[in-house]
Design an enzyme around this catalytic site. Structure first.
Site, PDB file in Angstrom:
ATOM      1  N   ALA A  59      -4.312   7.555  -7.490  1.00 40.71           N
ATOM      2  CA  ALA A  59      -5.498   8.217  -6.933  1.00 40.71           C
ATOM      3  C   ALA A  59      -6.703   7.836  -7.785  1.00 40.71           C
ATOM      4  O   ALA A  59      -6.843   8.305  -8.918  1.00 40.71           O
ATOM      5  CB  ALA A  59      -5.299   9.733  -6.926  1.00 40.71           C
ATOM      6  N   GLU A  60      -7.563   6.994  -7.239  1.00 43.10           N
ATOM      7  CA  GLU A  60      -8.670   6.462  -8.045  1.00 43.10           C
ATOM      8  C   GLU A  60      -9.689   7.542  -8.401  1.00 43.10           C
ATOM      9  O   GLU A  60     -10.222   7.555  -9.513  1.00 43.10           O
ATOM     10  CB  GLU A  60      -9.361   5.302  -7.307  1.00 43.10           C
ATOM     11  CG  GLU A  60      -8.536   4.011  -7.267  1.00 43.10           C
ATOM     12  CD  GLU A  60      -7.387   4.038  -6.278  1.00 43.10           C
ATOM     13  OE1 GLU A  60      -7.345   4.967  -5.433  1.00 43.10           O
ATOM     14  OE2 GLU A  60      -6.519   3.151  -6.336  1.00 43.10           O
ATOM     15  N   PHE A  83      -7.679  -3.224  -8.213  1.00 43.08           N
ATOM     16  CA  PHE A  83      -8.420  -4.334  -7.595  1.00 43.08           C
ATOM     17  C   PHE A  83      -9.794  -3.827  -7.184  1.00 43.08           C
ATOM     18  O   PHE A  83      -9.939  -2.667  -6.777  1.00 43.08           O
ATOM     19  CB  PHE A  83      -7.699  -4.857  -6.342  1.00 43.08           C
ATOM     20  CG  PHE A  83      -6.485  -5.691  -6.613  1.00 43.08           C
ATOM     21  CD1 PHE A  83      -6.587  -7.071  -6.751  1.00 43.08           C
ATOM     22  CD2 PHE A  83      -5.236  -5.098  -6.734  1.00 43.08           C
ATOM     23  CE1 PHE A  83      -5.451  -7.842  -7.001  1.00 43.08           C
ATOM     24  CE2 PHE A  83      -4.109  -5.862  -6.984  1.00 43.08           C
ATOM     25  CZ  PHE A  83      -4.211  -7.242  -7.120  1.00 43.08           C
ATOM     26  N   PHE A  86     -10.462  -1.423  -4.307  1.00 38.60           N
ATOM     27  CA  PHE A  86      -9.877  -0.079  -4.361  1.00 38.60           C
ATOM     28  C   PHE A  86     -10.677   0.864  -5.249  1.00 38.60           C
ATOM     29  O   PHE A  86     -10.200   1.934  -5.621  1.00 38.60           O
ATOM     30  CB  PHE A  86      -8.416  -0.151  -4.831  1.00 38.60           C
ATOM     31  CG  PHE A  86      -7.577  -1.056  -3.972  1.00 38.60           C
ATOM     32  CD1 PHE A  86      -7.646  -0.975  -2.592  1.00 38.60           C
ATOM     33  CD2 PHE A  86      -6.747  -2.009  -4.541  1.00 38.60           C
ATOM     34  CE1 PHE A  86      -6.899  -1.825  -1.792  1.00 38.60           C
ATOM     35  CE2 PHE A  86      -5.995  -2.861  -3.745  1.00 38.60           C
ATOM     36  CZ  PHE A  86      -6.068  -2.776  -2.365  1.00 38.60           C
ATOM     37  N   PRO A  89     -12.443   4.804  -3.400  1.00 37.67           N
ATOM     38  CA  PRO A  89     -12.040   6.219  -3.486  1.00 37.67           C
ATOM     39  C   PRO A  89     -12.622   6.928  -4.714  1.00 37.67           C
ATOM     40  O   PRO A  89     -12.728   8.151  -4.724  1.00 37.67           O
ATOM     41  CB  PRO A  89     -10.509   6.152  -3.566  1.00 37.67           C
ATOM     42  CG  PRO A  89     -10.165   4.868  -2.878  1.00 37.67           C
ATOM     43  CD  PRO A  89     -11.283   3.914  -3.230  1.00 37.67           C
ATOM     44  N   HIS A 129      -8.815  -7.443  -1.969  1.00 38.39           N
ATOM     45  CA  HIS A 129      -8.364  -7.933  -3.278  1.00 38.39           C
ATOM     46  C   HIS A 129      -9.256  -9.026  -3.849  1.00 38.39           C
ATOM     47  O   HIS A 129      -8.896  -9.660  -4.824  1.00 38.39           O
ATOM     48  CB  HIS A 129      -6.932  -8.472  -3.179  1.00 38.39           C
ATOM     49  CG  HIS A 129      -5.903  -7.426  -2.883  1.00 38.39           C
ATOM     50  ND1 HIS A 129      -5.778  -6.849  -1.650  1.00 38.39           N
ATOM     51  CD2 HIS A 129      -4.961  -6.852  -3.666  1.00 38.39           C
ATOM     52  CE1 HIS A 129      -4.789  -5.969  -1.682  1.00 38.39           C
ATOM     53  NE2 HIS A 129      -4.273  -5.957  -2.897  1.00 38.39           N
TER      54      HIS A 129
END
Ligand SMILES: Cc1ncc(C[n+]2csc(CCOP(=O)(O)OP(=O)(O)O)c2C)c(N)n1
Ligand SMILES: [Mg+2]
Lengths: 324, 366
Positions: A59-60, A83, A86, A89, A129
């Site tokens: 969970a970022e 990456f 991502f 969040p 990515h």
């Protein structure tokens, strides 16, 4: 002196920072047992233990938000975002909390947090990515952004970022992780927020950061065979921008080409172009030109070579600059 | 589905029955002598008088906004007294009663809502973080802070501090509050989550946020949880203390849903007549936390004198804050550029200087 790939230079820098200061912690997805998907944290859990090299839940926002709490409690977290694509969040925690809390606290606290982001293309990966999201964060007051292009810088800049008392986003050129370079282990070569000349030249200044610096050096080699001398600047600091070396170079060459993997619209390159035009108008013999990714979503891997600026695209802009 | 009533020992009519509490809460209820309850009452009462005056200050143009805490004083005062001064509290933005007990001058809350600052106090001096406006974001900060306590404890086993975090029923829908519980459970943090379910997230009823009682969700994260009558200061104190002790003694995170009611508008900008059922409101006003404690205290023999003296004290207190607020000027222009970074930054420094020169260029030379 030691010859290391960029990824391992970062590992060594993290290890040095953690050895020096036991408040430094690493947090992220798969960074402990596995050593990170790029192995940048390999060996560090074994050396420093699971409390200082944390495999966090996936969970970022949670990673950055809890890092903020740890920092408020005196720790110095270094967070890995697996990456580039991502990081979103965590966008809320980064922009509304991390970037602003020092200001809100009015001197009663600060946020010594580093966010490591493997960024950029050239690796032929699936969507999310290969992106270059720097501009979102450079736009946000309260954050600092840096990006190394060499192993030596990777080693020193990660340590300098960790020593910073303010949040630093550390953009790692993932396509160059395995490019080796000499690392001088004794003293840092430059301060964190300095732009440096990577190759001296006379006719046109070309500027970029991270993996792009390698493209620019390649372009400079090709240009030389045609009798054109490019001065290559390695930006290193994306926020704040170190304008003095840029203006000095432009006053010599009279021409500037800024290159980046990110889309050009509202980008770091746009910002530099505007400022150099404002501050060096009479030194310029040509408009500042930008070479960027296109203003489209990063394309499927089979098309990335056409999307990402290469030496030829840089030289095309150099020719245009020289034509003025 | 039928769910049990929230845990309560002091009912709306002021009847106290400790036998309604589970055995593990009894020792904490037994701590509540008359002096302590009078103190709780005084804090609830003073906060309410101040709170009402702050609403007036907003109507009189002295504040940009006011966020009333009226109706929620019991669980706030109880939690504040259940915590130790070295326990760290992360409030949302309505926890004025806790702030006061933690030594925050409510004037500093008003400075914030007048538009003079984004913060207001030094959290480390009070172990009370500044208010967070982005719903739920601070829940993660609380969990991270508590993770830090665990790390401190690895070095020094005598560390037994805990963290308390407050947020609302609406905030339970945010990803951050859920991630905060996931991290808390995963790292077994010494932490108590307190949700003040005041029935509303601005105009949206709690039934839109959750189809099950909020406290039951915590159990899905592996976090022990309770639902209490948040207008009952006694059960609120006992459970908060119990939960804090469990958390600090290695029990990991704990979760309390305090069922209460937002008697005022969401903020001074809100108009509850557009969504609030007057009957529901009337019912909840009957369950007022201050009223029931007053009945109880009077039944215990507390004299009228105590109440009249307290009323005078509260009014004087609010008047003092009011006077200081009205005298408060605008902050220095330069403060805008300060503390954006804690270290030197070329951009903020240059822009601060530019604005100062620009402003100075308008000054008439004599
Ligand atoms: C992320 C975010 N979305 C929306 C808002 C606007 N907003 C402020 S308070 C609020 C309702 C919050 O309800 P709840 O969590 O129940 O707390 P309460 O205000 O009832 O104490 C909303 C929607 C906000 N501050 N932050
Ligand atoms: Mg609510």
């Amino acid at each position: 002196m030691s010859n290391l790939p960029i990824a391992k230079a970062i590992t060594a820098g993290l290890e040095a920072a953690m050895t020096k200061d036991d408040r430094v912690l690493l947090m992220g997805e798969d960074i402990g047992q596995l050593g990170g998907v790029f192995r940048v944290t390999e060996g560090l859990k074994a050396k420093f233990g699971a409390s200082r090299v944390m495999d966090t839940p996936l969970a970022e926002s949670g990673i950055i938000g809890t890092a903020i709490g740890l920092a408020l409690n005196g720790y110095r977290p270094v967070c890995e975002i697996q990456f580039d694509g991502f990081i979103f969040p965590a966008f809320n925690q980064i922009t509304t909390q991390l970037a602003k809390l020092t200001n809100r606290l009015e001197g009663a606290g600060n946020l010594p947090i580093v966010i490591r982001v493997p960024y950029g293309g050239h690796i032929g990966a699936v969507e999310h990515h290969q992106e270059s999201p720097e501009a979102y964060f450079a736009h946000t007051p309260g954050l600092k952004l840096v990006s190394p292009s060499t192993a030596n810088d990777a080693y020193w800049m990660i340590q300098q970022a960790i020593e910073s008392n303010d949040p630093v986003m550390f953009f790692e050129p993932k396509s160059k992780y395995w490019t080796k370079g000499e690392v001088s282990l004794n003293t840092p070569t430059h301060q964190l927020h300095k732009t440096v000349v990577a190759r001296e030249g006379e006719h046109v200044t070309v500027l970029g950061h991270g993996a792009m610096v390698h493209v620019l050096l390649q372009a400079a080699g090709l240009a030389q065979s045609e009798g054109i001398s490019l001065e290559v600047l390695d930006l290193r600091s994306l926020s704040p921008i170190d304008y003095l070396p840029i203006l000095r170079s432009v006053s010599k060459t009279g021409r500037l080409v800024v290159a980046q993997e990110a889309p050009g619209f509202v980008s770091i390159g746009s910002e530099i172009a505007a400022t150099v035009t404002e501050q060096a108008f009479y030194s310029l013999d040509a408009p500042v030109l930008r070479v960027s990714g296109f203003d489209v979503p990063f394309p499927p891997a089979k098309l990335e070579k056409l999307y990402l600026p290469d030496a030829d695209r840089v030289l095309e802009a150099v020719d245009r600059a020289l034509a003025f | 589905m039928e769910y049990p009533e929230p845990l309560s020992v002091l009912d709306a009519q002021g009847n106290y029955d400790p036998n309604r509490a589970p055995a593990e809460l009894r020792p904490y209820l037994d701590e509540l002598g008359l002096d302590k309850l009078k103190q709780f009452f005084a804090d609830m009462y003073i906060t309410r008088v101040f709170d009402k005056d702050a609403s007036n200050l907003q109507r009189q143009g002295q504040l940009g906004l006011w966020i009333p805490s009226q109706g929620q004083e019991a669980v706030q005062v109880a939690a504040a007294y259940a915590s130790r001064p070295d326990d760290y509290i992360f409030p949302a933005y309505r926890e004025h009663a806790i702030a006061r007990i933690r030594g925050i001058d409510p004037f500093d809350i008003l400075r914030w809502l007048r538009g003079n600052t984004h913060g207001g106090w030094d959290p480390k001096k009070h172990n009370f973080h500044i208010y967070t406006v982005v719903i739920g974001a601070h829940a993660l900060h609380a969990t991270g802070y508590a993770m830090g306590i665990n790390l401190d404890r690895e070095k020094d086993p005598s560390v037994d501090k805990a963290v308390m975090v407050f947020y609302g029923d609406g905030a339970t829908s945010q990803g951050d509050t859920n991630e905060a519980m996931i991290f808390a459970a995963s790292y077994k943090t010494p932490q108590v989550f307190v949700v003040q379910n005041n029935q509303w997230a601005i105009s949206v009823p709690v039934t839109v946020q959750s189809k099950t009682p909020i406290y039951l969700r915590a159990q899905g994260f592996g976090i022990p949880s309770w639902q209490i009558d948040g207008n009952d200061v006694m059960v609120s104190y006992a459970l908060a203390k119990h939960a804090l002790n469990s958390a600090r003694n290695g029990g990991g995170p704990q979760f309390i849903e305090a069922v209460t009611y937002r008697q005022g508008a969401h903020t001074s900008s809100d108009d509850p007549t557009k969504y609030e059922d007057p009957e529901m409101r009337a019912e909840w006003l009957e369950k007022d936390p201050i009223k029931r404690l007053e009945i109880y205290l009077r039944a215990q023999g507390v004299e009228e004198e105590f109440f009249t003296a307290l009323d005078a004290e509260a009014k004087e207190y609010a008047a003092g804050i009011r006077a200081r607020l009205i005298a408060l000027g605008a902050p220095e222009t330069s403060t805008m550029f300060r503390n954006v970074y804690s270290e030197y930054h070329p951009v903020t420094e240059a822009q601060e200087k530019w604005l100062a020169d620009y402003e100075a260029s308008f000054e008439v030379e004599i």
